[in-house]
Design a protein around this motif. Structure first.
Motif, short mmCIF file in Angstrom:
data_model
loop_
_atom_site.label_atom_id
_atom_site.label_comp_id
_atom_site.label_asym_id
_atom_site.label_seq_id
_atom_site.Cartn_x
_atom_site.Cartn_y
_atom_site.Cartn_z
N LEU A 202 2.25 45.12 -24.19
CA LEU A 202 3.46 45.90 -23.93
C LEU A 202 3.31 46.58 -22.57
CD1 LEU A 202 3.96 47.51 -27.45
CD2 LEU A 202 5.15 45.54 -26.48
N ALA A 285 8.77 56.05 -27.51
CA ALA A 285 9.32 56.86 -28.61
C ALA A 285 10.62 57.54 -28.20
CB ALA A 285 8.30 57.91 -29.04
N VAL A 288 12.98 54.13 -25.63
CA VAL A 288 13.58 52.95 -26.27
C VAL A 288 14.84 53.33 -27.07
CG1 VAL A 288 13.18 51.10 -27.96
CG2 VAL A 288 11.52 51.52 -26.14
#
Ligand code: SAH
Length: 422
Positions: A202, A285, A288
């Motif tokens: 990621l 957190a 997104v």
């Protein structure tokens, strides 16, 4: 004098006596610059500006409180004259010329034997600019160069290690959720200086393509054809590469300290005597959900939020629609998590949003309720990486169905026009 008639060089003045004639702001600025370079600075001036006095009081430089005398030049390597009186500056410059001492004359640029460039300094790089005798032009260029250096737009990477015994370092950089524009300026700069990049699955993987061809990229996340590297092995790689003298960047998704094991990596580096810097990042957190138009707090809808992973912590978080719950790594346990929250008293009609691949071309948003979301996710095949947001804030998303947007939200803010906020 034409610009081609100058010979750029760097004077190493450490410990050498230099003279500043004049006590005004220009003299103070130049005295400060000379001190920064480690020179032994003497200022000669009948009066001193506040800035200069501060330097005198701190014991950094010697101040001769009087008019200039020719003997002041004895034994000095370099002179700056900035008295504000052209005749005095001319005299100082002439005396210096006679003794073959380089002199910068603030009152006569053309006649001056040496010029002070505008300087951009970033890390251990100094760039000096002379711009055809136009100081403001030089400063504008200096600022542009400094910005480009700071943002990593210029290749700051070292090609020669400072010394055989010199140690490398580790920077734990939060790369943000995946969009290359969501890394911090400092993160991008350090990435541009890296000799070795230890990368995750990621994060802003697009930035890896910008690295110079000889930068080594070590993949430790699960990528097609690669198994994830265990945490202890990642820690070991970071330390081993740094001890070889490399500048190591650990490029992580989101923020290194939000469910990212950054704390363990930093601790392991320190325990092994490796210098480590942590550069915060934009956490998935918060970002997104934002990519789907969901604010984790919103006036009238939620005053706070919790970020958790599995369903175990869920019994601890407030089970109210006005407290947002953000689940990371929560796809596999979504059904259990929803049941746990419902068990704690969260109403089954509480809105839930799932954002897969936030900021990436294949971003997908699925919206439902606490009661329906597990079935919906299964039906559409929701997969990692995904952030799950639970709470009334989901109503604000432009992806939310029409009937989510009215109801409670409009009655909570009765004095406001009912506009869609996204
Ligand atoms: N330290 C990271 C989180 C690491 S945990 C941070 O601060 O963002 C990994 C989890 O992050 C994934 O399972 C997923 O829940 C979430 N995640 C990270 N990037 C994401 C993205 N682009 N889209 C959706 N979820 C993402």
């Amino acid at each position: 004098m034409a610009i081609q008639d100058i010979y750029p060089t760097a004077l190493r003045l450490l410990g050498r006596p230099v003279l500043v004639v004049g006590g005004g702001p220009v003299a103070a600025r130049r005295a400060k610059g000379l001190l920064d370079a480690g020179a032994k600075v003497t200022v000669v001036a009948p009066v001193a500006s506040e800035k200069l006095l501060a330097l005198v009081e701190s014991g950094l430089l010697a101040w001769e409180r009087r008019e200039y005398r020719a003997e002041d030049l004895d034994g000095v390597w370099f002179v700056q004259t900035a008295t504000g009186t052209a005749a005095v500056d001319t005299q100082v410059a002439a005396d210096a010329e006679a003794q073959r001492i380089w002199c910068v004359n603030a009152s006569d640029h053309e006649a001056s034997a040496a010029w002070t460039p505008a300087v951009a300094e970033v890390d251990d790089v100094k760039i000096a600019i002379n711009a055809g005798g136009d100081p403001r032009r030089a400063m504008a260029l200096r600022d542009a160069v400094a910005t480009a250096l700071e943002t990593g737009d210029l290749p700051l990477r070292r090609h020669r290690k400072p010394g055989a015994t010199s140690q490398g370092s580790v920077a734990l950089i939060g790369g943000g959720p995946g969009d290359p524009g969501l890394i911090t300026v400092r993160g991008r700069r350090l990435l541009g200086q890296a000799d070795v990049v230890v990368a995750d699955r990621l994060g802003p993987r697009g930035l890896l393509k910008e690295l110079a061809p000889d930068v080594r990229v070590i993949e430790v996340g699960k990528t097609p054809g690669h198994h994830p590297v265990p945490q202890l092995e990642i820690n070991r790689i970071l330390v081993e590469e740094a001890l070889k003298g490399n500048r190591v960047v650990r490029l992580k998704g989101g923020d290194p300290y939000v469910l990212g094991r950054g704390g363990e990596e930093a601790e392991f580096c320190r325990q092994n005597g490796v210098e480590v810097e942590v550069v915060s990042g934009v956490t998935s957190a918060i970002s997104v959900p934002a990519a789907a138009g969901i604010p984790v707090t919103h006036r009238g809808l939620a005053k706070g939020f919790s970020v958790v992973t599995g369903h175990e912590e869920l019994s601890e978080v407030p089970a109210r629609p006005d407290h947002t719950v953000v689940l990371l790594m929560g796809v596999a346990q979504l059904r259990e998590s929803a049941a746990a929250l419902a068990g704690s008293g969260l109403p089954l009609d509480t809105p839930v949003g799932i954002v897969e691949n936030g900021y990436l071309p294949d971003q997908r948003v699925t919206i439902g309720t606490l009661g329906s979301i597990a079935d919906q996710a299964e039906a559409v095949g929701v997969a990692n990486p995904a952030v799950i947001v639970i709470g009334d804030v989901v109503r604000v998303s432009p992806f939310a169905p029409e009937h989510f947007k009215t109801a409670d939200y409009s009655t909570i803010t009765p004095n406001r026009p009912r506009v869609r906020t996204n």
